[in-house]
Design an enzyme around this catalytic site. Sequence first.
Site, PDB file in Angstrom:
ATOM      1  N   SER A 127      73.495  45.345  46.898  1.00 32.15           N
ATOM      2  CA  SER A 127      72.345  44.444  47.013  1.00 32.15           C
ATOM      3  C   SER A 127      72.444  43.237  46.093  1.00 32.15           C
ATOM      4  O   SER A 127      71.962  42.156  46.427  1.00 32.15           O
ATOM      5  CB  SER A 127      71.055  45.211  46.708  1.00 32.15           C
ATOM      6  N   ILE A 128      73.063  43.403  44.929  1.00 28.93           N
ATOM      7  CA  ILE A 128      73.127  42.325  43.945  1.00 28.93           C
ATOM      8  C   ILE A 128      74.436  41.552  44.032  1.00 28.93           C
ATOM      9  O   ILE A 128      74.466  40.335  43.836  1.00 28.93           O
ATOM     10  CB  ILE A 128      72.962  42.889  42.513  1.00 28.93           C
ATOM     11  N   VAL A 139      82.328  42.844  45.972  1.00 29.29           N
ATOM     12  CA  VAL A 139      83.607  42.908  45.271  1.00 29.29           C
ATOM     13  C   VAL A 139      84.743  42.514  46.205  1.00 29.29           C
ATOM     14  O   VAL A 139      84.798  42.957  47.356  1.00 29.29           O
ATOM     15  CB  VAL A 139      83.831  44.341  44.729  1.00 29.29           C
ATOM     16  N   ASP A 179      73.927  54.561  34.882  1.00 22.88           N
ATOM     17  CA  ASP A 179      73.920  54.474  36.351  1.00 22.88           C
ATOM     18  C   ASP A 179      75.064  55.320  36.904  1.00 22.88           C
ATOM     19  O   ASP A 179      75.848  54.858  37.739  1.00 22.88           O
ATOM     20  CB  ASP A 179      74.061  53.012  36.779  1.00 22.88           C
ATOM     21  N   ALA A 181      83.789  46.042  48.782  1.00 19.69           N
ATOM     22  CA  ALA A 181      82.505  46.754  48.762  1.00 19.69           C
ATOM     23  C   ALA A 181      81.388  45.741  48.624  1.00 19.69           C
ATOM     24  O   ALA A 181      81.592  44.638  48.119  1.00 19.69           O
ATOM     25  CB  ALA A 181      82.470  47.751  47.606  1.00 19.69           C
TER      26      ALA A 181
END
Length: 546
Positions: free
Chosen positions: A134-135, A138, A288, A131
């Site tokens: 933006s930051i 994985v 989140d 996956a």
Amino acid sequence: MTPGEVRRLYFIIRTFLSYGLDELIPRMRLTLPLRLWRYSLFWMPNRHKDKLLGERLRLALQELGPVWIKFGQMLSTRRDLFPPQIADQLALLQDKVAPFDGRLAKAQIEEAMGGLPVEAWFDDFDIQPLASASIAQVHTARLKSNGKEVVIKVIRPDILPVIQADLKLIYRLARWVPRLLPDGRRLRPTEVVREYEKTLIDELNLLRESANAIQLRRNFENSPMLYIPEVYSDYCSQNMMVMERIYGIPVSDVAALEKNGTNMKLLAERGVKVFFTQVFRDSFFHADMHPGNIFVSHEHPENPQYIGIDCGIVGSLNKEDKRYLAENFIAFFNRDYRKVAELHVDSGWVPPDTNVEDFEFAIRTVCEPIFEKPLAEISFGHVLLNLFNTARRFNMEVQPQLVLLQKTLLYVEGVGRQLYPQLDLWKTAKPFLESWIKDQVGIPALTRALKEKAPFWVEKMPEIPELVYDSLRQGKYLQHSVDKIARELQVNHVRQSQSRYLLGIGATLLLSGSFLLVNRPEWGLMPGWLMVGGVVVWLVGWRKTR
């Protein structure tokens, strides 16, 4: 501005104009140069005239990249800043971007592990990312030490300079908002950006996320409601995090959950209970909890268990905020708006000089229409949203933790009603809140407080005799001081009485001598002696007052 910042600013302006976002510039004298300047850029027309403004804003932010995507996501929770149609579009922003080269990720992992090759620590490392966001992104692998499947989260290389450059520009835009909007100062745009910057910088530190995940896992150890994957902290660093790989059904895949025989009603109710348990029992909540970060275990579908990942953003509330929040919820659903207004003032969320009657009326005006619906249809999150938006009109300070809580509650509610549309969130939450408030007062609360303070008093016990002796000695000195002050006051009182007496006699003699001098000239020198004596006595009295 540096050449790099100028180029970036040009790209941002070009993107905004290509989506026709110059419509957001208010029509006022101050903005006239901006609007005239826009007409001069005729080669940058609006290429998306067929789309609504909210959708155009969302697409523009997605094109600008990770910093702006996350900024838009955060702004979607501040519905006092935008009309509903724009806020709804911002809530659809997806934090998905193209992955970076897996070889760069591998190099970052090797650097974090002291320069040793990936193969020294992991087997079956997949160069293709599982996956990408933006930051970070994985990759999957297997621990060499025990063969367990893991995922390795790696921060994007060179992301920090991009974030810092874009944040500078966002700060500049924020400083213009109070000048451009009549209500701009109340919205505190610079504080909004500062809050966003803190959240973003926290996400760049994977050691912080590791610690958050470990804490949440400990809080829900052996819980049938929520499972947090194990973190392998020996392999974690600021730029890399290694944790257990999980397999579950995405919570948004309702068809797959139903096919697995999941008890959807229980699953939806457990989502609510997990949220309130984190907030009120643990004072530490996953902030989140959007559908991309929540899965459901394949096992025991009749007793479903959530799986939570991505713990980069968490929130916490202190004891006072928790109590005020719980009492606010109960007062709201009892329609006790006076109580809600008073709680806001008592908590310090709004200034102490706030007019409670005006505040109560404003809350009633906004919230009464909501309660015309059946309780099962009322959105807990939107009640909180309306409350905070109304409070901001009365100069409520931005409360970052409450903003996070509001956002999380909206996620939890949305997911719960997607799973089970008949979910009555208030019916599920009310017993929990009432039980929690009851637990905060009376004998149980007193016993708990004594238990919490016991180590402190055990530590201080040997010092108590000395403290008592010091207190008595200080009391003795204090008594001496009080007696001394009392005597001085008494002396001063006597002196003041004498001076007033002498001043009175002096004034009387002076007036009598003056009267006799004018009306009884035959008395000779007597009036003069009376006047001289009066002056002398008056001067003596005056000296005693000094």
